[in-house]
Design a protein around this motif. Structure first.
Motif, PDB file in Angstrom:
ATOM      1  N   VAL A 123     -11.646  39.354   1.294  1.00  0.00           N
ATOM      2  CA  VAL A 123     -13.013  39.672   1.712  1.00  0.00           C
ATOM      3  C   VAL A 123     -13.191  41.179   1.840  1.00  0.00           C
ATOM      4  CG1 VAL A 123     -14.753  39.366   3.520  1.00  0.00           C
ATOM      5  CG2 VAL A 123     -13.260  37.460   2.877  1.00  0.00           C
ATOM      6  N   MET A 124     -12.228  41.845   2.477  1.00  0.00           N
ATOM      7  CA  MET A 124     -12.338  43.288   2.656  1.00  0.00           C
ATOM      8  C   MET A 124     -12.290  44.037   1.324  1.00  0.00           C
ATOM      9  SD  MET A 124     -13.021  43.615   5.733  1.00  0.00           S
ATOM     10  CE  MET A 124     -13.170  45.390   5.561  1.00  0.00           C
ATOM     11  N   ASP A 125     -11.509  43.527   0.361  1.00  0.00           N
ATOM     12  CA  ASP A 125     -11.487  44.146  -0.960  1.00  0.00           C
ATOM     13  C   ASP A 125     -12.857  44.028  -1.633  1.00  0.00           C
ATOM     14  OD1 ASP A 125      -8.848  44.896  -0.748  1.00  0.00           O
ATOM     15  OD2 ASP A 125      -8.064  43.170  -1.840  1.00  0.00           O
ATOM     16  N   PHE A 126     -13.566  42.937  -1.354  1.00  0.00           N
ATOM     17  CA  PHE A 126     -14.923  42.770  -1.892  1.00  0.00           C
ATOM     18  C   PHE A 126     -15.909  43.696  -1.191  1.00  0.00           C
ATOM     19  CE2 PHE A 126     -19.102  40.807  -1.396  1.00  0.00           C
ATOM     20  CZ  PHE A 126     -19.477  40.612  -2.713  1.00  0.00           C
ATOM     21  N   VAL A 127     -15.767  43.839   0.120  1.00  0.00           N
ATOM     22  CA  VAL A 127     -16.715  44.618   0.918  1.00  0.00           C
ATOM     23  C   VAL A 127     -16.534  46.120   0.734  1.00  0.00           C
ATOM     24  CG1 VAL A 127     -17.328  45.214   3.304  1.00  0.00           C
ATOM     25  CG2 VAL A 127     -17.082  42.814   2.639  1.00  0.00           C
ATOM     26  N   ALA A 128     -15.304  46.574   0.585  1.00  0.00           N
ATOM     27  CA  ALA A 128     -15.009  48.012   0.596  1.00  0.00           C
ATOM     28  C   ALA A 128     -15.868  48.837  -0.354  1.00  0.00           C
ATOM     29  CB  ALA A 128     -13.524  48.248   0.313  1.00  0.00           C
ATOM     30  N   PRO A 129     -16.089  48.437  -1.626  1.00  0.00           N
ATOM     31  CA  PRO A 129     -16.902  49.274  -2.517  1.00  0.00           C
ATOM     32  C   PRO A 129     -18.378  49.326  -2.121  1.00  0.00           C
ATOM     33  CG  PRO A 129     -15.506  47.763  -3.774  1.00  0.00           C
ATOM     34  CD  PRO A 129     -15.468  47.300  -2.348  1.00  0.00           C
ATOM     35  N   TYR A 209     -15.781  51.714  -6.837  1.00  0.00           N
ATOM     36  CA  TYR A 209     -16.498  50.862  -7.776  1.00  0.00           C
ATOM     37  C   TYR A 209     -15.798  50.846  -9.127  1.00  0.00           C
ATOM     38  CZ  TYR A 209     -20.399  48.410  -9.878  1.00  0.00           C
ATOM     39  OH  TYR A 209     -21.177  47.463 -10.501  1.00  0.00           O
ATOM     40  N   PHE A 210     -15.326  52.013  -9.576  1.00  0.00           N
ATOM     41  CA  PHE A 210     -14.626  52.068 -10.856  1.00  0.00           C
ATOM     42  C   PHE A 210     -13.335  51.244 -10.789  1.00  0.00           C
ATOM     43  CE2 PHE A 210     -11.345  54.024 -13.536  1.00  0.00           C
ATOM     44  CZ  PHE A 210     -11.947  53.901 -14.785  1.00  0.00           C
ATOM     45  N   VAL A 211     -12.555  51.406  -9.738  1.00  0.00           N
ATOM     46  CA  VAL A 211     -11.289  50.681  -9.616  1.00  0.00           C
ATOM     47  C   VAL A 211     -11.525  49.174  -9.540  1.00  0.00           C
ATOM     48  CG1 VAL A 211      -9.324  50.258  -8.076  1.00  0.00           C
ATOM     49  CG2 VAL A 211     -10.045  52.598  -8.561  1.00  0.00           C
ATOM     50  N   SER A 212     -12.597  48.763  -8.845  1.00  0.00           N
ATOM     51  CA  SER A 212     -12.821  47.338  -8.618  1.00  0.00           C
ATOM     52  C   SER A 212     -13.653  46.671  -9.702  1.00  0.00           C
ATOM     53  CB  SER A 212     -13.499  47.132  -7.256  1.00  0.00           C
ATOM     54  OG  SER A 212     -14.799  47.709  -7.244  1.00  0.00           O
ATOM     55  N   MET A 213     -13.936  47.367 -10.791  1.00  0.00           N
ATOM     56  CA  MET A 213     -14.702  46.750 -11.868  1.00  0.00           C
ATOM     57  C   MET A 213     -13.967  45.540 -12.440  1.00  0.00           C
ATOM     58  SD  MET A 213     -16.362  50.031 -13.869  1.00  0.00           S
ATOM     59  CE  MET A 213     -17.146  48.999 -15.107  1.00  0.00           C
ATOM     60  N   LYS A 214     -12.657  45.591 -12.447  1.00  0.00           N
ATOM     61  CA  LYS A 214     -11.837  44.453 -12.858  1.00  0.00           C
ATOM     62  C   LYS A 214     -11.007  44.000 -11.662  1.00  0.00           C
ATOM     63  CE  LYS A 214     -11.522  45.783 -17.734  1.00  0.00           C
ATOM     64  NZ  LYS A 214     -10.603  46.091 -18.869  1.00  0.00           N
ATOM     65  N   PRO A 215     -10.664  42.714 -11.593  1.00  0.00           N
ATOM     66  CA  PRO A 215      -9.876  42.208 -10.454  1.00  0.00           C
ATOM     67  C   PRO A 215      -8.589  43.010 -10.259  1.00  0.00           C
ATOM     68  CG  PRO A 215     -10.695  40.388 -11.779  1.00  0.00           C
ATOM     69  CD  PRO A 215     -11.001  41.638 -12.554  1.00  0.00           C
TER      70      PRO A 215
END
Length: 295
Positions: A123-129, A209-215
Motif C-alpha cells: 500500500v505504501m509503495d502505491f501511495v508514495a508517488p 513516478y518514473f521508478v514506479s511506472m513498472k512494478p
C-alpha cells in the motif's frame, strides 16, 4: 534588487467567507492524489475496487490533517500545548508538521491495509508517488503566505519577507518603496519554501513516478521516498530559518527538521536493502462487487 514578497494570502471571498491560498493548496493536493491514484488503480497497481480506494484517499486525508497538527504541537510547540491543551484545536492559527502528517498517514494506511487484507508496504509503495504533489503545493502555500522563510543571503535571488523583519509601523506600501530604494537589501533571505517545493515536490515526484511506472519489488518505492525526502529536507534546513521558539538545537546549526529527517534517511536505506529480496506485486484490476451477487 531583492523581490519583496507581498501576495495576498486570501485568494477570494464569498460574502463573509475568505478562501485562503493555503486551503486551496490542500484541495489541489487531495484532488491530485485522488485523480492520479485512481488512474493507477485502474491500471491494476492497487488490487482493490474504486470504493476501497476512495476509503484509502479519505483515511489518508484525515491522517495528514490530524497527524500534521498533532505533530506540530508536539515537535514545535510543546510548551504552548502543555500550557493550553485547547491550542491543539486552533488550526486556523497555523502550524502543521510534515513529519507529524507522515505519521498520521502511516497509521491511516496501516488501518486501511488491515481492513482490506493487503501488505502494508504494498500500500505504501502505491501511495508514495502520490504524496510529493501535496508536498509541493504545501510549500507553495507557505511561500504565498510569506512564512517559513530562509536565512539571510546576498545571492541575487534572495527575497524580502515582510513578516521576517521588524516593520516598525511601516505600511506595506512604505516597505515596497524602501525595498525599491535598496534600503532593505540586508533583509533578503533564501526563498527556502521554493527550494522545498522544487526538491520535495517536483523532483521527488519525478523520481518516484518514473521508478514506479513498472512494478518494483516491495519496499523499493517507499524506501526511495523516505531516503530522498530525508536528504532533501536535511539539506534545505541549512538555508532555512529555524523555528523561532526552538532555534538551533546543537552545534549552532542542527535544527528540529534535521533531527526528524535522520530516521527517515535510515528507514529509506533499510527498506532499499530489504527490497533486494522482496516479492513484486503484479498488476491486477479489481472492480467493486455487484450488490447481491455472491463471489
Amino acid at each position: 534588487m531583492p523581490y519583496l514578497v507581498d501576495i495576498d494570502p486570501i485568494a477570494f471571498s464569498i460574502g463573509p467567507v475568505a478562501v485562503h491560498w493555503y486551503g486551496i493548496m490542500y484541495l489541489i493536493a487531495f484532488a491530485a492524489f485522488w485523480w492520479l491514484g485512481e488512474r493507477r488503480r485502474r491500471a491494476g497497481r492497487l488490487p482493490v475496487g474504486p470504493t476501497a480506494f476512495s476509503d484509502l484517499a479519505f483515511y489518508g486525508m484525515i491522517g495528514v490533517i490530524l497527524g500534521g497538527r498533532v505533530g506540530y504541537m508536539l515537535f514545535y510547540a510543546t510548551p504552548e500545548l502543555l500550557a493550553d491543551p485547547l491550542s491543539l484545536f486552533r488550526i486556523w492559527e497555523g502550524g502543521m508538521s510534515f513529519h507529524g502528517g507522515l505519521l498520521g498517514v502511516l497509521v491511516a494506511m496501516w488501518y486501511w491495509s488491515r481492513r482490506n487484507g493487503m501488505h502494508f508496504f504494498d500500500v505504501m509503495d502505491f501511495v508514495a508517488p502520490l504524496v510529493p504533489i501535496g508536498l509541493g503545493t504545501g510549500r507553495l502555500g507557505n511561500f504565498i503566505g510569506g512564512e517559513l522563510w530562509g536565512r539571510h543571503t546576498d545571492l541575487p535571488w534572495g527575497m524580502i519577507f515582510p513578516r521576517a523583519i521588524d516593520t516598525a509601523g511601516h505600511s506595506i506600501e512604505q516597505l515596497k518603496a524602501m525595498a525599491a530604494a535598496g534600503q532593505l537589501a540586508a533583509e533578503a533571505r533564501h526563498p527556502s519554501q521554493l527550494y522545498q517545493m522544487l526538491l520535495e515536490g517536483v523532483l521527488l515526484f519525478c523520481i518516484l513516478y518514473f521508478v514506479s511506472m513498472k512494478p518494483k519489488p516491495r519496499y523499493l518505492v517507499s524506501g526511495l521516498f523516505a531516503l530522498f525526502y530525508g536528504l532533501f529536507r536535511f539539506g534545505v534546513e541549512f538555508v532555512r530559518e529555524p523555528d523561532a521558539q526552538l532555534g538551533y538545537l546543537a552545534w549552532g546549526w542542527l535544527t528540529m527538521g534535521q533531527i526528524l529527517s535522520l530516521p527517515l534517511i535510515l528507514l529509506g536505506v533499510v527498506l532499499l536493502l530489504a527490497s533486494r529480496s522482496a516479492p513484486t506485486l503484479q498488476p491486477r484490476v479489481v472492480a467493486d462487487p455487484v450488490p447481491g451477487k455472491k463471489s
